[in-house]
Design an enzyme around this catalytic site. Structure first.
Site, PDB file in Angstrom:
ATOM      1  N   ARG A 266       0.866  -1.132  -0.063  1.00 40.20           N
ATOM      2  CA  ARG A 266       0.197  -0.010  -0.067  1.00 40.20           C
ATOM      3  C   ARG A 266       0.636   1.172  -0.095  1.00 40.20           C
ATOM      4  O   ARG A 266       2.066   1.220   0.327  1.00 40.20           O
ATOM      5  CB  ARG A 266      -0.959   0.139   1.012  1.00 40.20           C
ATOM      6  CG  ARG A 266      -2.097  -1.147   1.264  1.00 40.20           C
ATOM      7  CD  ARG A 266      -2.844  -0.968   2.628  1.00 40.20           C
ATOM      8  NE  ARG A 266      -1.927  -1.917   3.540  1.00 40.20           N
ATOM      9  CZ  ARG A 266      -2.418  -1.893   4.822  1.00 40.20           C
ATOM     10  NH1 ARG A 266      -3.647  -1.391   5.170  1.00 40.20           N
ATOM     11  NH2 ARG A 266      -1.776  -2.555   5.931  1.00 40.20           N
TER      12      ARG A 266
ATOM     13  N   LYS B 242       1.690   1.839   7.341  1.00 39.99           N
ATOM     14  CA  LYS B 242       1.901   0.822   8.387  1.00 39.99           C
ATOM     15  C   LYS B 242       3.192   1.661   9.184  1.00 39.99           C
ATOM     16  O   LYS B 242       3.806   2.699   9.069  1.00 39.99           O
ATOM     17  CB  LYS B 242       2.501  -0.348   8.130  1.00 39.99           C
ATOM     18  CG  LYS B 242       1.484  -1.246   7.339  1.00 39.99           C
ATOM     19  CD  LYS B 242       0.310  -1.500   8.337  1.00 39.99           C
ATOM     20  CE  LYS B 242       0.640  -2.381   9.385  1.00 39.99           C
ATOM     21  NZ  LYS B 242      -0.381  -2.756  10.471  1.00 39.99           N
TER      22      LYS B 242
ATOM     23  N   TYR C  61      -0.608   4.383  10.792  1.00 41.53           N
ATOM     24  CA  TYR C  61      -1.146   3.431  11.824  1.00 41.53           C
ATOM     25  C   TYR C  61      -0.055   3.086  12.684  1.00 41.53           C
ATOM     26  O   TYR C  61       1.228   2.913  12.237  1.00 41.53           O
ATOM     27  CB  TYR C  61      -1.728   2.163  11.099  1.00 41.53           C
ATOM     28  CG  TYR C  61      -2.979   2.066  10.391  1.00 41.53           C
ATOM     29  CD1 TYR C  61      -4.227   2.483  11.179  1.00 41.53           C
ATOM     30  CD2 TYR C  61      -3.087   1.946   8.950  1.00 41.53           C
ATOM     31  CE1 TYR C  61      -5.478   2.625  10.255  1.00 41.53           C
ATOM     32  CE2 TYR C  61      -4.350   1.959   8.235  1.00 41.53           C
ATOM     33  CZ  TYR C  61      -5.522   2.197   9.064  1.00 41.53           C
ATOM     34  OH  TYR C  61      -6.443   2.261   8.503  1.00 41.53           O
TER      35      TYR C  61
ATOM     36  N   HIS D  94      -0.513   1.380  16.005  1.00 43.66           N
ATOM     37  CA  HIS D  94      -0.776   0.221  16.816  1.00 43.66           C
ATOM     38  C   HIS D  94       0.362  -0.026  18.179  1.00 43.66           C
ATOM     39  O   HIS D  94       0.846  -1.255  18.295  1.00 43.66           O
ATOM     40  CB  HIS D  94      -0.944  -1.093  16.054  1.00 43.66           C
ATOM     41  CG  HIS D  94      -1.978  -1.000  15.095  1.00 43.66           C
ATOM     42  ND1 HIS D  94      -3.397  -0.996  15.372  1.00 43.66           N
ATOM     43  CD2 HIS D  94      -1.865  -0.794  13.559  1.00 43.66           C
ATOM     44  CE1 HIS D  94      -3.946  -1.056  14.342  1.00 43.66           C
ATOM     45  NE2 HIS D  94      -3.183  -0.868  13.105  1.00 43.66           N
TER      46      HIS D  94
ATOM     47  N   GLU E 266      -5.512   4.589  13.808  1.00 46.26           N
ATOM     48  CA  GLU E 266      -6.567   3.971  14.289  1.00 46.26           C
ATOM     49  C   GLU E 266      -7.328   4.509  15.602  1.00 46.26           C
ATOM     50  O   GLU E 266      -8.293   3.924  16.041  1.00 46.26           O
ATOM     51  CB  GLU E 266      -5.774   2.518  14.893  1.00 46.26           C
ATOM     52  CG  GLU E 266      -4.872   2.494  15.771  1.00 46.26           C
ATOM     53  CD  GLU E 266      -3.553   2.914  15.380  1.00 46.26           C
ATOM     54  OE1 GLU E 266      -2.528   2.858  16.181  1.00 46.26           O
ATOM     55  OE2 GLU E 266      -3.414   3.307  14.044  1.00 46.26           O
TER      56      GLU E 266
ATOM     57  N   LEU F  80     -12.193  -5.306  19.028  1.00 46.77           N
ATOM     58  CA  LEU F  80     -11.539  -4.334  19.254  1.00 46.77           C
ATOM     59  C   LEU F  80     -11.796  -3.144  20.320  1.00 46.77           C
ATOM     60  O   LEU F  80     -12.964  -3.004  20.475  1.00 46.77           O
ATOM     61  CB  LEU F  80     -11.680  -3.367  17.825  1.00 46.77           C
ATOM     62  CG  LEU F  80     -11.064  -1.773  17.716  1.00 46.77           C
ATOM     63  CD1 LEU F  80      -9.599  -2.084  17.792  1.00 46.77           C
ATOM     64  CD2 LEU F  80     -11.735  -1.065  16.643  1.00 46.77           C
TER      65      LEU F  80
ATOM     66  N   ALA G  51      -7.401  -9.033  14.626  1.00 43.42           N
ATOM     67  CA  ALA G  51      -6.776  -8.310  16.052  1.00 43.42           C
ATOM     68  C   ALA G  51      -5.231  -8.312  16.403  1.00 43.42           C
ATOM     69  O   ALA G  51      -4.898  -7.721  17.345  1.00 43.42           O
ATOM     70  CB  ALA G  51      -7.910  -8.309  17.298  1.00 43.42           C
TER      71      ALA G  51
ATOM     72  N   ASP H  89      -2.573  -7.233  15.379  1.00 38.94           N
ATOM     73  CA  ASP H  89      -1.863  -5.892  15.305  1.00 38.94           C
ATOM     74  C   ASP H  89      -2.123  -5.125  16.692  1.00 38.94           C
ATOM     75  O   ASP H  89      -1.353  -4.349  16.914  1.00 38.94           O
ATOM     76  CB  ASP H  89      -2.017  -5.002  14.186  1.00 38.94           C
ATOM     77  CG  ASP H  89      -3.608  -4.720  13.593  1.00 38.94           C
ATOM     78  OD1 ASP H  89      -4.446  -4.955  14.449  1.00 38.94           O
ATOM     79  OD2 ASP H  89      -3.718  -4.139  12.638  1.00 38.94           O
TER      80      ASP H  89
ATOM     81  N   ASN I 260      -0.948  -7.225   8.462  1.00 41.96           N
ATOM     82  CA  ASN I 260      -0.993  -6.396   7.459  1.00 41.96           C
ATOM     83  C   ASN I 260      -1.849  -6.891   6.373  1.00 41.96           C
ATOM     84  O   ASN I 260      -1.626  -6.776   5.061  1.00 41.96           O
ATOM     85  CB  ASN I 260      -0.052  -5.468   6.886  1.00 41.96           C
ATOM     86  CG  ASN I 260       1.098  -6.464   6.253  1.00 41.96           C
ATOM     87  OD1 ASN I 260       1.202  -7.676   6.670  1.00 41.96           O
ATOM     88  ND2 ASN I 260       1.555  -6.015   5.151  1.00 41.96           N
ATOM     89  N   MET I 261      -2.955  -7.348   6.687  1.00 48.16           N
ATOM     90  CA  MET I 261      -3.977  -8.251   5.770  1.00 48.16           C
ATOM     91  C   MET I 261      -4.136  -7.169   4.307  1.00 48.16           C
ATOM     92  O   MET I 261      -4.256  -7.886   3.306  1.00 48.16           O
ATOM     93  CB  MET I 261      -5.324  -8.909   6.485  1.00 48.16           C
ATOM     94  CG  MET I 261      -4.851  -9.915   7.467  1.00 48.16           C
ATOM     95  SD  MET I 261      -6.328 -10.530   8.217  1.00 48.16           S
ATOM     96  CE  MET I 261      -7.129 -10.993   6.629  1.00 48.16           C
TER      97      MET I 261
END
Length: 403
Positions: free
Chosen positions: A44, A102, A121, A123, A145, A267, A295, A297, A327-328
Site C-alpha cells: 500500500r 504501516k 497506523y 498500533h 486507528e 477491538l 486483531a 496488530d 497487514n492483511m
C-alpha cells in the site's frame, strides 16, 4: 496570495475546517514526505497522485520516495505529473510531516526526531519497542486507528477493517484446504453435505464484513458480541440468516468444537485486545480448523496468536492453523490504497495546512495523538505498558507555551 477550495463528494468531518482556512496554508507551506512501505509484502501507499496534486496546488512541497506506489499500481511518473519531487527514503523522511500506511519498523527508527509529525497506523499497545523509540525521539505520532469521531466511530480504521474482515474469510477458506494444512472443508458445502461453520468474535466492522463474505459463500455463521443492541441490529439486517449469541466464555466454549473457521474481530480502540480464546480452549477445536485473528496488530484476541507475514502466514498450535498476518489489507493494495486514502486525505490536508495548531481545536485528531515531545498521550497504550500518561491537551498546551 491565491486561495483554493476542495470539493468533497459528501460531507466529511474534516472538510469544513480545512476549507474554511484554506488561505492560511499558503503562508506556511509544509514539506510532506511519502516513503515506500518496507514491512514484508506491504504494497500500500499513503497518498495517491490526486492527493499529491491537491497538496501541491495549495502550496505544499511533497517528496515521494522512488517506487513508493509501484505495489499499488501507481507509477513514479504519475507522482511527478502531480507535482511531487522524487527522492530517496532519506529525502522523504526529512520532511516535516511523514505520511505512511504501516508503523515504522526497526530499521526506520533512526528517522524519528522531535520536529517530525508522523501520521500513520501505529498500533502501539502491541509494540513496546516502537513506543519507546517514538518517546525517546520526541516524535509527534498521530495514529490513524485512534482518530475518533463524535459518534465514537473510527473513520480512518474503518476502511481497512472492512477490507480485513472480508479477506479474513477468503484467507480462512483457503487455509481450510487439506494441501495447506486445513481440515479439508469447503465453507459453502455442496448439496447433501453440510456447510462449514464460521464463528466470529465481535460484531463491529470486521465482524460484519466477515459475516457478509461467509454468508455469501454459503457458510453457517455465528457471531458473538457483548452488545445486545448490536446483535439485534445484525439479526435485523441479515433477516435471521446468521446466528447471534452474547459473547461469554460459556457460549464460546460451546461453539469451538463445531467451528471450522474462527475469526477474531474484537477491538478496543488503541488498547491491547483481550484474550478471549485461551490456550486450553484450542483443545476443544477440531484438528485442521483455522483461526484468523484480525486483531493481531493489537496483540490479538487469541492467546496463542502472534504476528506473521504474507510470506509465511500460518503456523499450528495444538493442531489448529493460526493465521496472524498483521497487514492483511496489504494483500490487495490497489483496493486498499484507494479505500484508505479516501478516508485519510482530508485529515492529511488539515495537518498540512495548519500543522500542530489544528490538533488543539480538533477533537477527533486529538484522540489520534499517541505521542508528543516525549510524552505518551494515549491512555490505552500507557495502560498496556504501565507507563506514565499525559492528557493530549496538557501536552499540546505545554508545547504551545514553550513555542
Amino acid at each position: 496570495m491565491r486561495c483554493f477550495t476542495v470539493t468533497q463528494p459528501s460531507p466529511h468531518p474534516a472538510a469544513s475546517f480545512a476549507v474554511s482556512r484554506t488561505c492560511a496554508a499558503q503562508e506556511n507551506p509544509m514539506h510532506i514526505g511519502l516513503p515506500k512501505e518496507i514491512k514484508v509484502k506491504e504494497n500500500r501507499v499513503a497518498l495517491t497522485p490526486g492527493g499529491v496534486a491537491t497538496l501541491v496546488r495549495r502550496g505544499h512541497r511533497v517528496t515521494v520516495q522512488e517506487g513508493a506506489g509501484v505495489g499499488s499500481g501507481i507509477r513514479d511518473q504519475e507522482y511527478v505529473d502531480a507535482g511531487a519531487q522524487l527522492g530517496s527514503a532519506d529525502d522523504a523522511w526529512a520532511a516535516e510531516m511523514v505520511v505512511k500506511v504501516k508503523e515504522p519498523v526497526a530499521s526506520e527508527y533512526g528517522y524519528l526526531r522531535d520536529d517530525l509529525l508522523l501520521f500513520t497506523y501505529l498500533h502501539l499497545a502491541a509494540d513496546r519497542p516502537l513506543t519507546d523509540a517514538l518517546l525517546e525521539a520526541g516524535t509527534t505520532g498521530v495514529a490513524y486507528e485512534t482518530v475518533q469521531a463524535e459518534d465514537r466511530s473510527l473513520p480512518l480504521l474503518t476502511p481497512m477493517s472492512e477490507v480485513a474482515g472480508r479477506l479474513s474469510v477468503q484467507a480462512g477458506a483457503y487455509h481450510l484446504q487439506k494441501p495447506v494444512g486445513g481440515r479439508g472443508v469447503l465453507l459453502g458445502g455442496v448439496p447433501g453435505v453440510q456447510a462449514g461453520h464460521v464463528v466470529i468474535l465481535g460484531g463491529g466492522v470486521v465482524g460484519t464484513n466477515a459475516a457478509k463474505m461467509a454468508m455469501g459463500l454459503g457458510a453457517k455463521v455465528t457471531i458473538l458480541d457483548v452488545s445486545h443492541r448490536r446483535l439485534t441490529y445484525l439479526d435485523d439486517i441479515y433477516f435471521g440468516r446468521l446466528t447471534t449469541m452474547m459473547s461469554s466464555e460459556a457460549n464460546l466454549r460451546a461453539l469451538l468444537p463445531e467451528a471450522d473457521l474462527l475469526i477474531g474481530g474484537v477491538l478496543i480502540p488503541g488498547a491491547k485486545a483481550p484474550h478471549l480464546v485461551t490456550r486450553d480452549m484450542l483443545d476443544l477445536m477440531q484438528e485442521g480448523s483455522v483461526i484468523v485473528d484480525v486483531a493481531v496488530d493489537q496483540g490479538g484476541c487469541v492467546e496463542t496468536i502472534h504476528a506473521t507475514t504474507h510470506t509465511d502466514p500460518t503456523y499450528e498450535v495444538a493442531g489448529v492453523v493460526h493465521y496472524g498476518v498483521a497487514n492483511m489489507p496489504g494483500a490487495v493494495p490497489r483496493t486498499s490504497t484507494f479505500a484508505l486514502t479516501n478516508a485519510t486525505f482530508p485529515y492529511v490536508l488539515m495537518l498540512a495546512d495548519h500543522g500542530l495548531d489544528v490538533l488543539r481545536g480538533h477533537a477527533a485528531l486529538q484522540l489520534g495523538v499517541n505521542t508528543h515531545r516525549g510524552q505518551l498521550t494515549y491512555q490505552g497504550v500507557a495502560d498496556a505498558f504501565g507507563l506514565p500518561y499525559v492528557q493530549v491537551t496538557e501536552a499540546l498546551g505545554a508545547w504551545g507555551a514553550q513555542a
